[in-house]
Design a protein around this motif. Structure first.
Motif, PDB file in Angstrom:
ATOM      1  N   VAL A  75      21.304 -19.687  13.438  1.00 12.19           N
ATOM      2  CA  VAL A  75      22.476 -19.990  12.609  1.00 12.19           C
ATOM      3  C   VAL A  75      22.247 -21.279  11.818  1.00 12.19           C
ATOM      4  CG1 VAL A  75      24.913 -20.668  12.669  1.00 12.19           C
ATOM      5  CG2 VAL A  75      24.114 -18.739  14.054  1.00 12.19           C
ATOM      6  N   GLY A  85      20.136 -20.618   8.877  1.00 12.29           N
ATOM      7  CA  GLY A  85      20.923 -19.962   7.839  1.00 12.29           C
ATOM      8  C   GLY A  85      21.804 -20.936   7.073  1.00 12.29           C
ATOM      9  N   LEU A  86      22.357 -21.933   7.768  1.00  9.01           N
ATOM     10  CA  LEU A  86      23.188 -22.934   7.107  1.00  9.01           C
ATOM     11  C   LEU A  86      22.372 -23.758   6.108  1.00  9.01           C
ATOM     12  CD1 LEU A  86      25.309 -24.136  10.167  1.00  9.01           C
ATOM     13  CD2 LEU A  86      26.206 -23.007   8.109  1.00  9.01           C
ATOM     14  N   ALA A 111      24.444 -27.642  14.431  1.00  9.06           N
ATOM     15  CA  ALA A 111      23.959 -26.430  15.091  1.00  9.06           C
ATOM     16  C   ALA A 111      22.600 -26.640  15.731  1.00  9.06           C
ATOM     17  CB  ALA A 111      23.898 -25.279  14.084  1.00  9.06           C
ATOM     18  N   LEU A 136      19.986 -18.158  19.351  1.00  8.67           N
ATOM     19  CA  LEU A 136      20.903 -17.635  18.343  1.00  8.67           C
ATOM     20  C   LEU A 136      21.516 -18.762  17.519  1.00  8.67           C
ATOM     21  CD1 LEU A 136      22.405 -15.236  17.103  1.00  8.67           C
ATOM     22  CD2 LEU A 136      24.129 -15.470  18.903  1.00  8.67           C
ATOM     23  N   VAL A 137      21.898 -19.851  18.195  1.00 13.17           N
ATOM     24  CA  VAL A 137      22.502 -20.986  17.493  1.00 13.17           C
ATOM     25  C   VAL A 137      21.494 -21.624  16.541  1.00 13.17           C
ATOM     26  CG1 VAL A 137      23.514 -23.279  17.787  1.00 13.17           C
ATOM     27  CG2 VAL A 137      24.197 -21.422  19.307  1.00 13.17           C
TER      28      VAL A 137
END
Length: 393
Positions: A380, A383-384, A220, A376-377
């Motif tokens: 993410v 968050g991962l 990501a 946005l990516v």
């Protein structure tokens, strides 16, 4: 100071040949971004479709690298590099003469197969031949060919494409590969054949959920960065009217800023810890993307006025990988070496995904939406890594 000069003077010639080899492959991959409009126009395809030339190269590399490392584990290193570089040269020179988009896609896949065999082998050779206590320095030098391609190779390839046509850019890629092939043959010593590592052992890290999430986080991170990098030419054309000549200077300056950002990100990971450094990098990236979005609303803008923002973008983009990889090592624990072996594939999956997802955004909403989608990516990705850390705890 004197000791540092003496140490550089003692570096073996074969090491510089490996640095040049990774430089040649990275230039061949990234330079598409600089000549994308010309390729798309001549071949009669959209710029989003042209960007898939980056996607197919990166995806083929990502899929082939683990397989190539297993299949070629007992092969002669000199033989492997020789034949793979010969394939790379042939694929690029054939690409310079084609007028078919489908054929060009196939040739990019062949060039990627060559890269998938050579790049991991170059890293392994550097560490195996390095003197005791200098493995990290040698490996860092070989990996520096990737950043060097952004500072020198991509700008030169972009200028060549602007002056002589995009076909000349592929001709240059083949020439770089030929120089690397000759340099390797002349300088690289004969190495003993290695013992093959079982496939199950090589893929063992994927059985741990936290490592899998960490690898997805790497995917990501690279994907978000490459969404804008792959389509930087149409984005800056639409935002500031930039052409191939201007893009060459932008890539050179961005490569220098990226080199500095990578060094600072690594130091931050050591001093602050990987988590804090990673959060800082993603926050910086997201902030830059927000400013790009505001700039889009104010277009057209002068490219010179955008240059500071472009340099910050390049710096934070390369800041993020060192703490991300440090965090991946911590997540993997004893399986750290195997996880890092899969890291190269994760990086190229991200590169291919960036080209694919960025192309969808470009095709459906226009280049102005690329910064917001990239931010946005990256969130993410953060968050991962947070989820992976929670699982490990």
């Amino acid at each position: 100071m004197i000791e540092g000069v003496r140490e550089r003077a003692r570096l073996p010639t074969w090491l510089f040949a490996l640095v040049f080899t990774t430089f040649a492959f990275a230039t061949d991959d990234y330079v598409i971004a600089g000549v994308l409009p010309a390729i798309s126009g001549d071949l009669g395809v959209s710029e989003a479709a042209g960007g898939q030339l980056v996607t197919v190269f990166s995806l083929a590399f990502a899929l082939a690298a683990p397989v190539a490392s297993v299949v070629s584990a007992t092969w002669s290193r000199r033989g492997l590099l020789t034949w793979a570089l010969a394939l790379f040269v042939a694929a690029n020179w054939a690409a310079a003469g084609t007028t078919s988009y489908a054929v060009l896609m196939g040739l990019r896949a062949l060039a990627a197969l060559a890269a998938a065999a050579v790049v991991p082998a170059a890293y392994a050779i550097a560490t195996s031949l390095a003197p005791e206590g200098r493995q990290g320095r040698y490996l860092a030098l070989v990996m520096g060919g990737l950043t060097g391609s952004l500072m020198l190779g991509v700008p030169i390839g972009t200028w060549v494409g602007g002056a002589f046509g995009w076909q000349a850019t592929f001709g240059l890629g083949g020439l770089l590969g030929l120089v690397a092939l000759v340099w390797i043959r002349v300088t690289l010593p004969v190495l003993p054949r290695a013992q093959a590592m079982p496939v199950r052992e090589r893929l063992a890290p994927l059985g741990r959920p936290q490592v899998l999430l960490g690898l997805l986080g790497i995917v990501a991170i690279v994907l978000g960065s490459m969404m804008l990098m792959t389509y930087l030419a149409p984005f800056l054309r639409d935002l500031a009217g930039a052409g191939p000549a201007e893009l060459g200077w932008v890539f050179a300056a961005a490569g220098l800023a990226g080199l500095a950002g990578g060094q600072l990100g690594g130091r931050a990971a050591d001093r602050w810890g990987a988590d804090r450094a990673l959060i800082a990098g993603v926050a910086g990236f997201t902030g830059v993307m927000a400013v790009f979005t505001v700039c889009w609303l104010l277009r057209p803008l002068a490219l010179l006025a955008l240059l500071p923002l472009l340099l910050v973008w390049a710096g934070v983009s390369w800041w993020i990988p060192p703490p991300a990889q440090t965090r991946l090592l911590a997540l993997a624990g004893p399986a750290g070496p195997q996880a890092l072996a899969l890291n190269s594939s994760a990086v190229y999956v991200g590169v291919s995904g960036g080209g694919a997802l960025g192309g969808l955004v470009l095709e459906s909403h226009g280049s102005g939406w690329l910064p917001a989608a990239a931010a946005l990516v990256e969130l993410v990705a953060l968050g991962l890594f947070w989820t992976a850390s929670r699982l490990r705890a």
